[in-house]
Motif scaffolding. Structure first.
Motif, short mmCIF file in Angstrom:
data_model
loop_
_atom_site.label_atom_id
_atom_site.label_comp_id
_atom_site.label_asym_id
_atom_site.label_seq_id
_atom_site.Cartn_x
_atom_site.Cartn_y
_atom_site.Cartn_z
N UNK A 165 3.43 11.69 -12.91
CA UNK A 165 3.78 11.89 -11.51
C UNK A 165 2.58 11.51 -10.66
N UNK A 166 2.86 11.19 -9.41
CA UNK A 166 1.79 10.82 -8.49
C UNK A 166 2.25 11.09 -7.07
N UNK A 167 1.32 11.00 -6.16
CA UNK A 167 1.62 11.22 -4.75
C UNK A 167 0.99 10.11 -3.94
N UNK A 168 1.63 9.77 -2.86
CA UNK A 168 1.11 8.76 -1.95
C UNK A 168 1.64 9.06 -0.57
N UNK A 169 1.61 8.08 0.26
CA UNK A 169 2.13 8.27 1.61
C UNK A 169 3.13 7.16 1.90
N UNK A 170 4.37 7.45 2.06
CA UNK A 170 5.01 8.75 2.19
C UNK A 170 5.74 9.20 0.93
N UNK A 171 5.58 8.55 -0.18
CA UNK A 171 6.42 8.78 -1.36
C UNK A 171 5.85 9.76 -2.36
N UNK A 172 6.76 10.33 -3.15
CA UNK A 172 6.42 11.06 -4.37
C UNK A 172 6.80 10.12 -5.50
N UNK A 173 5.96 10.01 -6.51
CA UNK A 173 6.17 9.03 -7.57
C UNK A 173 6.44 9.72 -8.90
N UNK A 174 7.37 9.17 -9.66
CA UNK A 174 7.63 9.61 -11.03
C UNK A 174 7.59 8.38 -11.92
N UNK A 175 6.84 8.48 -13.01
CA UNK A 175 6.68 7.37 -13.94
C UNK A 175 7.81 7.38 -14.96
N UNK A 176 8.37 6.22 -15.23
CA UNK A 176 9.44 6.11 -16.22
C UNK A 176 9.40 4.73 -16.85
N UNK A 177 10.26 4.52 -17.81
CA UNK A 177 10.38 3.20 -18.46
C UNK A 177 11.84 2.79 -18.43
N UNK A 178 12.06 1.49 -18.25
CA UNK A 178 13.42 0.96 -18.25
C UNK A 178 13.94 0.94 -19.68
N UNK A 179 15.21 0.59 -19.84
CA UNK A 179 15.84 0.55 -21.16
C UNK A 179 15.14 -0.44 -22.09
N UNK A 238 9.85 5.66 -6.66
CA UNK A 238 9.35 6.23 -5.41
C UNK A 238 10.46 7.03 -4.78
N UNK A 239 10.21 8.27 -4.47
CA UNK A 239 11.26 9.12 -3.93
C UNK A 239 10.79 9.99 -2.79
N UNK A 267 0.83 -1.21 0.00
CA UNK A 267 0.00 0.00 0.00
C UNK A 267 0.86 1.26 0.00
N UNK A 268 1.96 1.24 0.76
CA UNK A 268 2.83 2.42 0.79
C UNK A 268 3.55 2.63 -0.53
N UNK A 269 3.77 1.57 -1.29
CA UNK A 269 4.43 1.67 -2.59
C UNK A 269 3.47 1.98 -3.73
N UNK A 270 2.17 2.15 -3.43
CA UNK A 270 1.17 2.42 -4.46
C UNK A 270 0.78 3.90 -4.45
N UNK A 271 0.68 4.52 -5.63
CA UNK A 271 0.27 5.93 -5.67
C UNK A 271 -1.19 6.09 -5.27
N UNK A 272 -1.51 7.22 -4.65
CA UNK A 272 -2.88 7.52 -4.23
C UNK A 272 -3.54 8.48 -5.22
N UNK A 273 -2.78 9.47 -5.66
CA UNK A 273 -3.29 10.49 -6.57
C UNK A 273 -2.31 10.67 -7.72
N UNK A 274 -2.79 10.46 -8.95
CA UNK A 274 -1.95 10.57 -10.14
C UNK A 274 -2.27 11.88 -10.86
N UNK A 275 -1.23 12.57 -11.35
CA UNK A 275 -1.44 13.81 -12.09
C UNK A 275 -2.12 13.53 -13.42
N UNK A 276 -2.69 14.56 -14.03
CA UNK A 276 -3.44 14.38 -15.28
C UNK A 276 -2.60 13.78 -16.40
N UNK A 277 -1.32 14.15 -16.46
CA UNK A 277 -0.47 13.62 -17.53
C UNK A 277 0.00 12.20 -17.25
N UNK A 278 -0.23 11.70 -16.05
CA UNK A 278 0.14 10.33 -15.70
C UNK A 278 1.61 10.11 -15.44
#
Length: 97
Positions: free
Chosen positions: A37-51, A59-60, A24-35
């Motif tokens: 970035x997101x926010x959760x507790x306690x992390x700030x999330x940034x979406x990316x893709x691996x190579x 999660x940062x 649950x802590x590793x899951x975003x709670x609120x995702x921005x419109x562009x998808x």
């Protein structure tokens, strides 16, 4: 050392917390419109893709005090955690970050 211990415990096969709590802590709670970035507790999330094109959330968490800055990033999918702590002596932190 404390941050490394915390990251090891989060990624452990038998973590000290219930696995549902960690998930649950590793899951975003609120995702921005562009998808991207997101926010959760306690992390700030940034979406990316691996190579190889696999999508995942980074999660940062960051903090700053006068002359001091720290940043932690977790990649649970690959069991990787990074923690950086920097002392900024006689440097304007706004120009560095």
């Amino acid at each position: 050392d404390d941050m490394a211990t915390m990251m090891r415990q989060l990624f452990a096969r038998n973590p000290p917390l219930d696995s549902a709590t960690i998930a649950e802590s590793f899951s975003p709670v609120s995702v921005t419109r562009d998808g991207l970035a997101a926010f959760g507790s306690p992390w700030e999330f940034n979406f990316t893709q691996s190579a190889n094109g696999v999508p995942f959330w980074i999660r940062g968490k960051a903090g700053e005090l006068g002359g001091y800055r720290s940043q932690m990033a977790l990649f649970p999918e690959i069991h990787l955690g990074v923690f950086v702590c920097v002392m900024l002596d006689d440097v304007d932190s706004e120009s560095v970050w």
